[in-house]
Design an enzyme around this catalytic site. Structure first.
Site, PDB file in Angstrom:
ATOM      1  N   GLU A   1       0.399 -89.400  91.603  1.00  0.00           N
ATOM      2  CA  GLU A   1       1.108 -90.096  90.510  1.00  0.00           C
ATOM      3  C   GLU A   1       1.019 -91.591  90.730  1.00  0.00           C
ATOM      4  O   GLU A   1       1.265 -92.081  91.836  1.00  0.00           O
ATOM      5  CB  GLU A   1       2.608 -89.741  90.475  1.00  0.00           C
ATOM      6  CG  GLU A   1       2.938 -88.404  89.924  1.00  0.00           C
ATOM      7  CD  GLU A   1       4.443 -88.167  89.834  1.00  0.00           C
ATOM      8  OE1 GLU A   1       5.221 -89.136  89.716  1.00  0.00           O
ATOM      9  OE2 GLU A   1       4.830 -86.994  89.900  1.00  0.00           O
TER      10      GLU A   1
ATOM     11  N   GLU B   1       7.894 -84.773  95.403  1.00  0.00           N
ATOM     12  CA  GLU B   1       8.837 -85.821  95.813  1.00  0.00           C
ATOM     13  C   GLU B   1      10.139 -85.290  96.389  1.00  0.00           C
ATOM     14  O   GLU B   1      11.214 -85.473  95.794  1.00  0.00           O
ATOM     15  CB  GLU B   1       9.132 -86.764  94.640  1.00  0.00           C
ATOM     16  CG  GLU B   1       7.907 -87.491  94.134  1.00  0.00           C
ATOM     17  CD  GLU B   1       8.198 -88.391  92.940  1.00  0.00           C
ATOM     18  OE1 GLU B   1       9.326 -88.350  92.404  1.00  0.00           O
ATOM     19  OE2 GLU B   1       7.281 -89.120  92.531  1.00  0.00           O
TER      20      GLU B   1
HETATM   21  O1  IFM Z   1       8.699 -89.035  85.753  1.00  0.00           O
HETATM   22  C1  IFM Z   1       8.721 -89.098  87.137  1.00  0.00           C
HETATM   23  C2  IFM Z   1       8.091 -87.873  87.746  1.00  0.00           C
HETATM   24  O2  IFM Z   1       8.697 -86.708  87.302  1.00  0.00           O
HETATM   25  C3  IFM Z   1       8.211 -87.926  89.250  1.00  0.00           C
HETATM   26  N1  IFM Z   1       7.710 -89.158  89.765  1.00  0.00           N
HETATM   27  C4  IFM Z   1       8.149 -90.390  89.161  1.00  0.00           C
HETATM   28  C5  IFM Z   1       7.984 -90.310  87.651  1.00  0.00           C
HETATM   29  C6  IFM Z   1       8.478 -91.608  86.997  1.00  0.00           C
HETATM   30  O3  IFM Z   1       9.821 -91.814  87.301  1.00  0.00           O
END
Ligand code: IFM
Length: 449
Positions: free
Chosen positions: A355, A166
Site C-alpha cells: 500500500e 497492518e
Molecule cells: O484505507 C486504509 C487501508 O485500509 C489500510 N491502510 C491505510 C489506508 C489509508 O488509511
C-alpha cells in the site's frame, strides 16, 4: 531526472479491502462483522457512513476488473471478508461467500491480472468479537481454520496470500484508542491482544502452507519511521520507545523470533510474559513482507501518555511541508527509511509495497479528475522506491492504495484515495488522471522524467 527503469518482472498493482468497497452487506449469507457493528453505532464514523453499499463491488466486480484490464493493471490486491466465508467465524465455509471470491479470482486471471488476497483486513466476524476477538487466545485457532479454508478454495489460483493487514493499526486503534472497530479502550489488555495477533499470523501461515505449500505467503505491515519531535534526549528516547511499542511489537517477533527486550522491560509492570514456544510459531519463515507506507510519525516525550506519545502529537505540522487530505505529511523518504530498515535490520526480505497512496479532494469536472497532486505524490514515492532498490532492497512489486475511492474507516466516504473516482449515488466510475499516468508507468516499467 533521467528515466528510472524498474527491474524486469516488477509487479505494478493496486489494492482495496473488502469492507471498504464490497457493499452487499446482507447478501450471500454474509455474517455481521465488527465494522458493521461499529459503523452502525452512532457517532463512530463521519456522517454516519457505513460499508453497507460502499462501491457495490460485490455486484460490479466484473466491470471493475474490466476497467483494471483496460488500464493495464498487472496485479490486484483485495481482501477476503471472513464473515462472507464463515458468517459466525467458525465452522463449515459458506459456499456462496467463497463463490464470490472464486469468480473474482477467475475474472482477474482471465484479464491477465495477478491476484493477491489478504485474509484479514479488519472485518472480524462479530460473533468472534462477542467471544473476545483478539483478546482471546482462541483467535489464533479460529483464524488458522479460516486461512486453511481460503487457501484450499482459492490457493490454486492466487499468486500471493497475505495473512494480516497492518497489525499495528487494527491492534492499537481497535483495542486501545478505540477509534476503529471494535472500539475497545483497554491499554492494560493490549499486550495480550498484540501477542494473539502475532500468534494468529503464525498459525495462519502454517495453515496456508499445509494446504498450499507453494503459495507465497506474507504479512502487510505499516511501520512508519518514528522521528523525535525535537533534538532533546527525552524526545529521542520517546521515539525509540514508541517505535518498539508500535512497530517492533510485530516486526521483531514475526521476522526475528523475539520481542524487543526494551519493550518487554517497558511492559514488565503489567506482568507481561510470552511463552517461547509461541515465538517459534509466530516466526514462520515468510516468502515476502508487505510494506504499507504513507508518511512518518513524530514523537514527543509526554509523561502523561507514556507509550502513546506519537498519538498525542499526530497533528504536528512542519513549515514548508506538504500534506494530503488526511493531514499526513508527504514524505517519500518515509518509504525509503522503512525499506532501508528492513534491509539493514531484518535480513533484507523480499518485499512488496502492498500500500502507498494519498487522499485528495478530487472534484470531477467535465467527466474528468485532474489529480495532479496524486501524480506528484506517486512520482515522488516511486522515485524513492527506485533508489531503495538500487541500494539493495529486494522489492518485487508495488500496489497503489487504492484502486477505487472507498470507505475510509472512521472518515467514512469523506476521503478519496482511489486511482478511480467513485460517484457514490450513481456508482459511476471515472478513472482519474493518475490512473492513466500509472498505467503508463506500468507499461514502460519505468518512471519517465
Ligand atoms: O484505507 C486504509 C487501508 O485500509 C489500510 N491502510 C491505510 C489506508 C489509508 O488509511
Amino acid at each position: 531526472m533521467t528515466e528510472l527503469q524498474f527491474p524486469e518482472g516488477f509487479v505494478w498493482g493496486a489494492a482495496t479491502a473488502a469492507y471498504q468497497i464490497e457493499g452487499g452487506a446482507h447478501e450471500g449469507g454474509r455474517g455481521e462483522s465488527i465494522w458493521d457493528r461499529f459503523s452502525h453505532t452512532p457517532g463512530k464514523v463521519s456522517h454516519g457512513d457505513t460499508g453497507d453499499v460502499a462501491c457495490d463491488h460485490f455486484h460490479r466486480y466484473a466491470g471493475d476488473v474490466a476497467m483494471m484490464r483496460e488500464l493495464g493493471l498487472g496485479a490486484y490486491r483485495f481482501s477476503v471478508a471472513w464473515p462472507r466465508v464463515q458468517p459466525s467465524g467458525k465452522g463449515p465455509p459458506h459456499p456462496a461467500g467463497l463463490d464470490f471470491y472464486s469468480r473474482l479470482v477467475d475474472a482477474l486471471l482471465e484479464a491477465g491480472i495477478a491476484p493477491m488476497a489478504t485474509l484479514y483486513h479488519w472485518d472480524l466476524p462479530q460473533a468472534l468479537q462477542d467471544e473476545g476477538g483478539f483478546a482471546s487466545r482462541d483467535v489464533a485457532g479460529w483464524f488458522a481454520d479460516y486461512a486453511g479454508v481460503v487457501a484450499r478454495a482459492l490457493g490454486d489460483r492466487l499468486r500471493w496470500i497475505v495473512t494480516l493487514n497492518e497489525p499495528q493499526i487494527f491492534g492499537l486503534f481497535g483495542y486501545v484508542v478505540g477509534t476503529h472497530a471494535p472500539g475497545v479502550q483497554d491499554f492494560v489488555g493490549y499486550p495480550r491482544v498484540a501477542h494473539h495477533i502475532n500468534l494468529a499470523h503464525g498459525e495462519a501461515v502454517r495453515a496456508v502452507r499445509a494446504e498450499r505449500a507453494r503459495l507465497p505467503v506474507g504479512i502487510a505491515m505499516q511501520t512508519p519511521p518514528m522521528h523525535p519531535r525535537s533534538a532533546s534526549a527525552e524526545d529521542a528516547a520517546a521515539a525509540r520507545r514508541f517505535d518498539a511499542f508500535f512497530n517492533r511489537y510485530f516486526l521483531d517477533p514475526v521476522l526475528l523470533g523475539a520481542y524487543p527486550p526494551e519493550l518487554l522491560e517497558l511492559l514488565s509492570p503489567l506482568g507481561v510474559r510470552y511463552p517461547e514456544e509461541d515465538l517459534a510459531v509466530i516466526a514462520q519463515p515468510l516468502d515476502f513482507v508487505g510494506v504499507n507506507n504513507y508518511t512518518r510519525y513524530f514523537v514527543r516525550h509526554h509523561p502523561e501518555t507514556p507509550l502513546l506519545e506519537a498519538l498525542a502529537d499526530e497533528h504536528h505540522r512542519i513549515d514548508g511541508a506538504r500534506y494530503t487530505d488526511m493531514g499526513w505529511e508527504i514524505r517519500p523518504d518515509a518509504l525509503g527509511e522503512v525499506l532501508d530498515r528492513l534491509r539493514a535490520d531484518y535480513g533484507n526480505p523480499v518485499v512488496y509495497v502492498t500500500e502507498n497512496g494519498a487522499a485528495f479532494a478530487d472534484p470531477v469536472a467535465d467527466g474528468q479528475v485532474h489529480d495532479a497532486d496524486r501524480v506528484a505524490f506517486l512520482r515522488g514515492y516511486l522515485a524513492r522506491l527506485h533508489r531503495a532498490i538500487a541500494d539493495g532492497a529486494r522489492v518485487r512489486g508495488y500496489f497503489v492504495w487504492s484502486w477505487l475511492d472507498n470507505f475510509e474507516w472512521a472518515h467514512g466516504y469523506s476521503k478519496r484515495f482511489g486511482l478511480v473516482h467513485v460517484d457514490y449515488p450513481t456508482q459511476r466510475r471515472t478513472p482519474k488522471d493518475s490512473a492513466r499516468w500509472y498505467a503508463e508507468v506500468a507499461r514502460r516499467n519505468a518512471l519517465s522524467p
